[in-house]
Write a protein that holds these residues in place. Sequence first.
Motif, PDB file in Angstrom:
ATOM      1  N   PRO A 175      37.981  37.649  37.877  1.00  0.00           N
ATOM      2  CA  PRO A 175      38.448  37.399  39.458  1.00  0.00           C
ATOM      3  C   PRO A 175      37.226  37.162  39.811  1.00  0.00           C
ATOM      4  CG  PRO A 175      38.616  39.730  38.649  1.00  0.00           C
ATOM      5  CD  PRO A 175      37.802  38.657  37.418  1.00  0.00           C
ATOM      6  N   VAL A 176      36.445  37.458  40.847  1.00  0.00           N
ATOM      7  CA  VAL A 176      34.936  37.726  41.279  1.00  0.00           C
ATOM      8  C   VAL A 176      35.026  35.956  41.590  1.00  0.00           C
ATOM      9  CG1 VAL A 176      32.971  38.179  41.921  1.00  0.00           C
ATOM     10  CG2 VAL A 176      33.919  39.902  41.539  1.00  0.00           C
ATOM     11  N   ALA A 177      34.999  35.110  40.612  1.00  0.00           N
ATOM     12  CA  ALA A 177      34.543  33.974  40.220  1.00  0.00           C
ATOM     13  C   ALA A 177      35.802  32.680  40.874  1.00  0.00           C
ATOM     14  CB  ALA A 177      34.423  33.486  39.050  1.00  0.00           C
ATOM     15  N   VAL A 178      37.462  33.426  40.260  1.00  0.00           N
ATOM     16  CA  VAL A 178      38.225  32.569  40.862  1.00  0.00           C
ATOM     17  C   VAL A 178      38.748  32.458  42.560  1.00  0.00           C
ATOM     18  CG1 VAL A 178      40.476  32.802  40.847  1.00  0.00           C
ATOM     19  CG2 VAL A 178      39.493  33.180  38.260  1.00  0.00           C
ATOM     20  N   ILE A 179      38.209  34.194  42.502  1.00  0.00           N
ATOM     21  CA  ILE A 179      38.792  33.671  44.873  1.00  0.00           C
ATOM     22  C   ILE A 179      37.590  33.418  45.542  1.00  0.00           C
ATOM     23  CG2 ILE A 179      36.924  36.017  44.750  1.00  0.00           C
ATOM     24  CD1 ILE A 179      40.263  35.443  46.389  1.00  0.00           C
ATOM     25  N   ALA A 180      36.060  33.634  44.337  1.00  0.00           N
ATOM     26  CA  ALA A 180      34.719  32.654  45.047  1.00  0.00           C
ATOM     27  C   ALA A 180      35.304  31.219  45.428  1.00  0.00           C
ATOM     28  CB  ALA A 180      33.757  33.264  44.565  1.00  0.00           C
ATOM     29  N   LEU A 193      28.919  39.319  46.466  1.00  0.00           N
ATOM     30  CA  LEU A 193      30.375  39.108  46.681  1.00  0.00           C
ATOM     31  C   LEU A 193      31.048  41.124  46.143  1.00  0.00           C
ATOM     32  CD1 LEU A 193      32.654  36.242  46.173  1.00  0.00           C
ATOM     33  CD2 LEU A 193      31.309  37.284  48.323  1.00  0.00           C
ATOM     34  N   ARG A 194      30.726  41.395  44.789  1.00  0.00           N
ATOM     35  CA  ARG A 194      30.947  42.274  44.427  1.00  0.00           C
ATOM     36  C   ARG A 194      30.740  43.475  44.321  1.00  0.00           C
ATOM     37  NH1 ARG A 194      34.352  44.910  39.677  1.00  0.00           N
ATOM     38  NH2 ARG A 194      34.764  46.979  40.073  1.00  0.00           N
ATOM     39  N   PRO A 195      29.270  43.512  45.032  1.00  0.00           N
ATOM     40  CA  PRO A 195      28.717  44.731  45.223  1.00  0.00           C
ATOM     41  C   PRO A 195      28.701  45.303  47.217  1.00  0.00           C
ATOM     42  CG  PRO A 195      26.743  43.634  44.338  1.00  0.00           C
ATOM     43  CD  PRO A 195      28.154  42.153  44.526  1.00  0.00           C
ATOM     44  N   CYS A 265      39.383  37.219  54.616  1.00  0.00           N
ATOM     45  CA  CYS A 265      38.583  36.809  53.898  1.00  0.00           C
ATOM     46  C   CYS A 265      38.142  37.920  53.084  1.00  0.00           C
ATOM     47  CB  CYS A 265      37.017  35.861  53.750  1.00  0.00           C
ATOM     48  SG  CYS A 265      37.831  34.278  54.263  1.00  0.00           S
ATOM     49  N   VAL A 266      37.686  38.934  53.566  1.00  0.00           N
ATOM     50  CA  VAL A 266      37.136  40.288  52.478  1.00  0.00           C
ATOM     51  C   VAL A 266      38.729  40.622  51.851  1.00  0.00           C
ATOM     52  CG1 VAL A 266      36.477  42.662  53.422  1.00  0.00           C
ATOM     53  CG2 VAL A 266      35.384  40.682  54.397  1.00  0.00           C
ATOM     54  N   LEU A 267      39.805  40.707  52.295  1.00  0.00           N
ATOM     55  CA  LEU A 267      41.080  41.266  51.747  1.00  0.00           C
ATOM     56  C   LEU A 267      41.441  40.566  51.140  1.00  0.00           C
ATOM     57  CD1 LEU A 267      42.790  43.470  52.130  1.00  0.00           C
ATOM     58  CD2 LEU A 267      44.390  41.896  53.658  1.00  0.00           C
ATOM     59  N   LEU A 268      41.020  39.240  50.966  1.00  0.00           N
ATOM     60  CA  LEU A 268      41.373  38.627  49.659  1.00  0.00           C
ATOM     61  C   LEU A 268      40.253  39.096  48.455  1.00  0.00           C
ATOM     62  CD1 LEU A 268      42.470  35.117  51.361  1.00  0.00           C
ATOM     63  CD2 LEU A 268      44.005  37.166  50.324  1.00  0.00           C
ATOM     64  N   LEU A 269      38.739  39.641  48.480  1.00  0.00           N
ATOM     65  CA  LEU A 269      38.000  39.327  47.536  1.00  0.00           C
ATOM     66  C   LEU A 269      38.694  40.510  47.048  1.00  0.00           C
ATOM     67  CD1 LEU A 269      35.840  38.982  46.346  1.00  0.00           C
ATOM     68  CD2 LEU A 269      34.522  40.043  47.708  1.00  0.00           C
ATOM     69  N   ASN A 270      38.916  41.297  48.099  1.00  0.00           N
ATOM     70  CA  ASN A 270      38.879  43.084  47.695  1.00  0.00           C
ATOM     71  C   ASN A 270      40.116  43.379  47.194  1.00  0.00           C
ATOM     72  OD1 ASN A 270      36.377  43.402  49.042  1.00  0.00           O
ATOM     73  ND2 ASN A 270      36.749  44.448  50.829  1.00  0.00           N
ATOM     74  N   ALA A 271      41.164  43.596  47.818  1.00  0.00           N
ATOM     75  CA  ALA A 271      42.660  43.026  47.040  1.00  0.00           C
ATOM     76  C   ALA A 271      42.717  42.319  45.622  1.00  0.00           C
ATOM     77  CB  ALA A 271      43.852  43.015  48.314  1.00  0.00           C
ATOM     78  N   GLY A 272      41.558  40.718  45.750  1.00  0.00           N
ATOM     79  CA  GLY A 272      42.386  39.956  44.577  1.00  0.00           C
ATOM     80  C   GLY A 272      41.775  40.059  43.817  1.00  0.00           C
ATOM     81  N   HIS A 273      40.710  41.368  43.807  1.00  0.00           N
ATOM     82  CA  HIS A 273      39.712  41.259  42.423  1.00  0.00           C
ATOM     83  C   HIS A 273      39.568  42.829  42.317  1.00  0.00           C
ATOM     84  CE1 HIS A 273      35.609  42.350  44.695  1.00  0.00           C
ATOM     85  NE2 HIS A 273      35.594  42.872  43.295  1.00  0.00           N
ATOM     86  N   GLU A 274      39.501  43.900  42.684  1.00  0.00           N
ATOM     87  CA  GLU A 274      39.480  45.596  42.251  1.00  0.00           C
ATOM     88  C   GLU A 274      40.957  46.065  41.492  1.00  0.00           C
ATOM     89  OE1 GLU A 274      37.318  47.257  43.190  1.00  0.00           O
ATOM     90  OE2 GLU A 274      35.829  46.091  44.086  1.00  0.00           O
ATOM     91  N   ALA A 275      42.017  45.076  42.054  1.00  0.00           N
ATOM     92  CA  ALA A 275      42.979  46.083  41.148  1.00  0.00           C
ATOM     93  C   ALA A 275      42.782  45.018  40.067  1.00  0.00           C
ATOM     94  CB  ALA A 275      44.027  45.731  41.704  1.00  0.00           C
ATOM     95  N   THR A 276      42.865  43.769  39.880  1.00  0.00           N
ATOM     96  CA  THR A 276      43.042  43.093  38.362  1.00  0.00           C
ATOM     97  C   THR A 276      41.948  43.207  37.395  1.00  0.00           C
ATOM     98  OG1 THR A 276      43.269  40.808  40.049  1.00  0.00           O
ATOM     99  CG2 THR A 276      42.791  40.755  37.953  1.00  0.00           C
ATOM    100  N   VAL A 277      40.065  44.207  38.137  1.00  0.00           N
ATOM    101  CA  VAL A 277      39.577  44.314  37.209  1.00  0.00           C
ATOM    102  C   VAL A 277      39.993  45.456  36.537  1.00  0.00           C
ATOM    103  CG1 VAL A 277      37.576  45.832  37.135  1.00  0.00           C
ATOM    104  CG2 VAL A 277      37.379  43.142  38.285  1.00  0.00           C
TER     105      VAL A 277
END
Length: 450
Positions: A175-180, A193-195, A265-277
Amino acid sequence: MTSTSQPTPAAAPTTPAQAQDHAPAPDDATALFAPWSPSFVKDPYPAYAALRAAGRAHRFDPTDQWLVPHYDDVSALLRDRRLGRTYLHRFTHEEFGRPAPPPEHEPFTTLNGNGILDLEAPVHTRIRRLVAKAFTPRMVDDLAPTVHRLAAELIAGLRADGGGDLLARVAEPLPVAVIAEMLGVPPADRGLLRPWSSAITGMFELNPSEETARRAVRASEEFSAYLRGLIAARRSDPGEDLISALIAAYDDGDVLSEQEMVSTCVLLLNAGHEATVNSTTLGWLQLFRHPDQLRLLGEAVPSGTYPGTYPGTGTSTAGGELLRGAVEEMLRYDTPLQLFERWVLDDIELGGTTIPRGSEVALLFGSANRDPARFPDPDRFDITRPAAANKHVTFGAGIHFCLGAPLARLELTASFGAFLRDAPGMRLVEEPAWHPGYVIRGPEELLVTW
């Protein structure tokens, strides 16, 4: 812009240690609700059953909140305009009886407060409408081949090594690669991004420490500065990425401010991968614990084809339908986001209990998704539950329904499908340790082998 929201954790009145001094009486329905206990984090569902049996709203003093455990109430309150993610569109901090966020938290408060998750109408309406112009179903659909390719490559690497940590090798980088990719973040910068995201989302836990707040503030400053540079570059040289689309998005002359773009953009990264992980690791953990369900799913997913996606490319098959249903059941059965907060803007009443204005409710998503009043035999993990009827609240509801839900579903079906298609026979090495966080919940690692 100044902050338009106050993050709940920063305002919470007690620390976990202090909470021990305010423990509920043994006969209190909240006695089993222990969000700082490792055993509770590992399995909160018996406590949820006790809360549902005892009533519809329960005062929990350690976090100064009202716990709401029933599906119907959670679903209704997510849509109820008497509640809000912020109160500053109607009241000052003083009028609402709440302290202002500490000044030293300002970088985090501004970043978090300008994201659409923590805004209310009319500002929320304007920003979400503009973001939706850029974050379109077609954009998500166009990502499907990339998502499938990335999932297959990551899984092939894990399989070639004979196993390892599924979280670190697949669940996290996908998900990090996808949102990036969506945002247009250069590959060389994606390790940042993830840290940053992990530090910022630490503030969403109950009663975070001051060290957690310091890490979140530092990450907010660094992430914001990085995105401002990226936005400036896209203004002068637009591309096909989401940031360029956000810059171009407008409505009757209205555009996103730079702060609104950064926060989005920060929200899309945080919400877009934290839950998916966590959805990925929790889903696999349940499949390992229910080998009959894993066998059923493995036999249904066809070899050599994409087993159907949300939305996307691939062959529509019975196996694809079962996989989609399995993903919905994973999201319901072991929810990655356990709790979602709302401020009470006008008095509400639940089951004869009045919750006054100025209070905060904690909507227990994990409990709602196991409510027997809504789901037959809710404690049974059953991948054959029809996806169309599995109306869990994992992605929320109402105006704050998760904008990235289609992307999350695409990533989950792609990764689970690729594992089952290309690397069958995976097994769990040992039961995992759990991350101490309760609100965003999941294991610290998931060691697998073949």
